[in-house]
Design an enzyme around this catalytic site. Structure first.
Site, PDB file in Angstrom:
ATOM      1  N   ARG A  60     -14.503  12.909  -1.686  1.00 63.52           N
ATOM      2  CA  ARG A  60     -13.343  13.801  -1.925  1.00 63.52           C
ATOM      3  C   ARG A  60     -12.658  14.510  -2.984  1.00 63.52           C
ATOM      4  O   ARG A  60     -12.258  15.435  -3.172  1.00 63.52           O
ATOM      5  CB  ARG A  60     -12.819  13.034  -0.815  1.00 63.52           C
ATOM      6  CG  ARG A  60     -13.294  12.307   0.788  1.00 63.52           C
ATOM      7  CD  ARG A  60     -12.035  11.781   0.823  1.00 63.52           C
ATOM      8  NE  ARG A  60     -11.878  10.607   0.599  1.00 63.52           N
ATOM      9  CZ  ARG A  60     -11.213   9.291   1.278  1.00 63.52           C
ATOM     10  NH1 ARG A  60     -10.207   9.911   2.403  1.00 63.52           N
ATOM     11  NH2 ARG A  60     -10.957   8.181   0.366  1.00 63.52           N
ATOM     12  N   ASP A  82       0.781  -1.240  -0.122  1.00 61.75           N
ATOM     13  CA  ASP A  82      -0.063  -0.416   0.263  1.00 61.75           C
ATOM     14  C   ASP A  82       0.563   1.225   0.092  1.00 61.75           C
ATOM     15  O   ASP A  82       2.281   1.151  -0.232  1.00 61.75           O
ATOM     16  CB  ASP A  82      -0.410  -0.210   0.697  1.00 61.75           C
ATOM     17  CG  ASP A  82      -1.752   1.040   1.659  1.00 61.75           C
ATOM     18  OD1 ASP A  82      -1.936   1.740   0.427  1.00 61.75           O
ATOM     19  OD2 ASP A  82      -1.674   1.735   2.925  1.00 61.75           O
ATOM     20  N   GLU A 121      -1.418  10.985   3.945  1.00 67.16           N
ATOM     21  CA  GLU A 121      -2.883  10.618   2.582  1.00 67.16           C
ATOM     22  C   GLU A 121      -2.380  11.547   1.805  1.00 67.16           C
ATOM     23  O   GLU A 121      -2.139  12.498   2.477  1.00 67.16           O
ATOM     24  CB  GLU A 121      -4.080  10.331   4.012  1.00 67.16           C
ATOM     25  CG  GLU A 121      -4.150   9.750   4.970  1.00 67.16           C
ATOM     26  CD  GLU A 121      -3.554   8.706   4.366  1.00 67.16           C
ATOM     27  OE1 GLU A 121      -4.262   8.222   3.080  1.00 67.16           O
ATOM     28  OE2 GLU A 121      -3.302   7.525   5.334  1.00 67.16           O
ATOM     29  N   ASP A 157      -0.229   5.056   0.982  1.00 69.65           N
ATOM     30  CA  ASP A 157      -0.210   5.940   1.746  1.00 69.65           C
ATOM     31  C   ASP A 157      -0.357   5.911   3.109  1.00 69.65           C
ATOM     32  O   ASP A 157      -1.269   3.998   3.626  1.00 69.65           O
ATOM     33  CB  ASP A 157      -1.903   7.025   2.178  1.00 69.65           C
ATOM     34  CG  ASP A 157      -1.944   7.887   0.464  1.00 69.65           C
ATOM     35  OD1 ASP A 157      -1.297   7.664  -0.601  1.00 69.65           O
ATOM     36  OD2 ASP A 157      -2.981   8.313  -0.037  1.00 69.65           O
ATOM     37  N   ASN A 160      -9.211  -1.453   3.681  1.00 67.76           N
ATOM     38  CA  ASN A 160      -8.995  -1.640   1.909  1.00 67.76           C
ATOM     39  C   ASN A 160      -7.693  -2.529   1.494  1.00 67.76           C
ATOM     40  O   ASN A 160      -7.751  -2.639   0.562  1.00 67.76           O
ATOM     41  CB  ASN A 160      -8.188  -0.037   1.553  1.00 67.76           C
ATOM     42  CG  ASN A 160      -9.134   0.570   0.219  1.00 67.76           C
ATOM     43  OD1 ASN A 160     -10.185  -1.020  -0.236  1.00 67.76           O
ATOM     44  ND2 ASN A 160      -8.399   1.093  -0.276  1.00 67.76           N
TER      45      ASN A 160
END
Length: 421
Positions: free
Chosen positions: A248, A203, A212, A205, A362
């Site tokens: 977002r 991953d 982020e 972030d 996630n």
């Protein structure tokens, strides 16, 4: 020693003396004292004068003190054992060492079924934690065959070679203890596949980078609070990832595309990220990243770190401005697992020999799909679901879970990380 060598008896070959016979007599020669060059060569030079075969060797040096154990067959000449003992003790005394010789039968007892590598990371690693871990290994029927240190900084990392217990049972028994003792414990089945895990997918972030990325863009758009509200709603389960992403990104509409370069410059690599990737690459691994963030950042990371694979969502840009939309398939929880499989297929690596690293919900599908799923400074839910967890702020500590030592890392010419250039 010279006389002993020249007068060494000729080898005899009898069924009773065969070195691989389970009831053949053997000698355990133990040497200990202050370490210096030539001890190992000197001992075996002495033993060579008696025609013995080497059955097993173990040597450890700790704080300048050596413990050298040699399991050898008994001398084939009748009555030669006493002379061997006298010669070894005399050599040891001359070297200012201590010697112990124990007679016995055969080799080590066969190891039990079920073999694992148990890696323990502590900062610090206390005696209490070590005692508890050893006790739990025994409690599930395991035997500790060997312990050695992988690293002393930035964490203390040690590895237990364990036999006689199934890896799943070991992992279950040690998971609770790891949390209670504030250490990280990984249980990996022993075998060639451990070193054959040739694809690592991470991953981005809060894993490869400290930031982020959506928040970095939001800061330039002046909508940090609104983005934070959408993120909080997603965490409460009011929005799924795709809904949250679209909501977002919509807040970034109209932002000048030149902000991409500014965000790239603000991205901070996690401590140890560069070392992790460089070491893996020099050891023959392939490395990739998957992100629910944006290709505008992951493409830059791919070039900067020399990654083999990179995938993320893409911010749409029209006439030099962000439109507030993304283009192409969404990289979400299921998408990360799908991409792991695609990367593995492209790399020619079985899925069972992959490693996935992430910190959030996630990442769960990806962590569960990989041969080894590592939760890195993750939420409790993710730590519980992953194969193992790392809770120190150094990404390169994952290397120890793969059995890679600090010396190997340094040999790979790893460099210290700083803020991204």
């Amino acid at each position: 020693m010279e006389d002993a060598r020249h007068d060494a008896p000729q080898r005899t070959s009898t069924p009773e003396a065969a070195p691989d016979a389970p009831d053949a007599p053997t000698l355990l020669v133990k040497i200990f004292g202050r370490d210096r060059p030539g001890i190992t060569a000197g001992l075996f030079d002495v033993l060579a004068g008696y025609g013995v075969d080497v059955v097993d060797i173990e040597q450890v040096v700790t704080r300048g003190r050596i413990v050298l154990c040699a399991l050898v067959t008994a001398p084939p000449a009748r009555g030669a054992e006493g002379e061997l003992r006298s010669t070894v003790h005399g050599w040891a005394e001359a070297m200012k060492l201590q010697a112990e010789i124990i007679s016995g039968i055969g080799d080590n007892r066969p190891r039990g079924e079920g073999r694992s590598h148990v890696t323990v990371l502590g900062r610090p690693l206390t005696a209490q934690s070590t005692a508890a871990i050893a006790s739990l290994i025994t409690g599930v029927g395991g035997n500790i065959d060997r312990i050695f240190r992988l690293a002393k900084y930035p964490v203390t990392a040690v590895e237990f070679a364990v036999s006689g217990a199934e890896p799943a049972a070991l992992r279950s028994a040690l998971a609770v203890e790891a949390s209670a003792r504030g250490v990280d414990i990984a249980v990996v089945p022993a075998g060639l596949q451990r070193r054959a895990q040739r694809l690592v997918v991470m991953d981005v972030d809060s894993t490869v980078i400290q930031d982020e990325v959506i928040e970095l863009f939001a800061a330039h758009a002046g909508c940090e609070e609104q983005v934070a509200e959408v993120t909080a709603a997603a965490m409460r389960g009011e929005l799924d990832f795709e809904q949250s992403l679209h909501a977002r990104v919509a807040l970034l509409a109209g932002l000048d595309a030149s902000v991409v370069d500014k965000v790239r410059a603000e991205v901070r690599l996690t401590s140890g990220a560069r070392t992790l990737v460089r070491t893996l690459k020099r050891l023959g691994y392939q490395v990739g990243v998957v992100s629910g963030g944006f290709t505008q950042v992951t493409d830059d990371l791919r070039e900067r770190l020399g990654l083999d694979f990179a995938a993320a969502n893409t911010l749409e840009v029209v006439d030099g401005r962000l439109t507030g939309r993304v283009v192409g398939p969404i990289v979400d929880r299921a998408g990360k697992a799908r991409l792991l499989r695609e990367f593995a297929a492209q790399a020619g690596v079985p899925l069972s020999q992959t490693v996935a690293i992430g910190d959030g919900a996630n990442d769960l599908d990806m962590l569960n799909a990989a041969g080894l799923g590592v939760a890195f400074n993750a939420k409790p839910l993710v730590r519980e679901a992953a194969d193992t967890a790392v809770n120190v702020p150094f990404l390169d500590t994952v290397l120890y879970l793969l059995g890679i030592t600090r010396e190997e890392i340094e040999a790979a010419d790893a460099v210290d990380d700083g803020p991204a250039a």
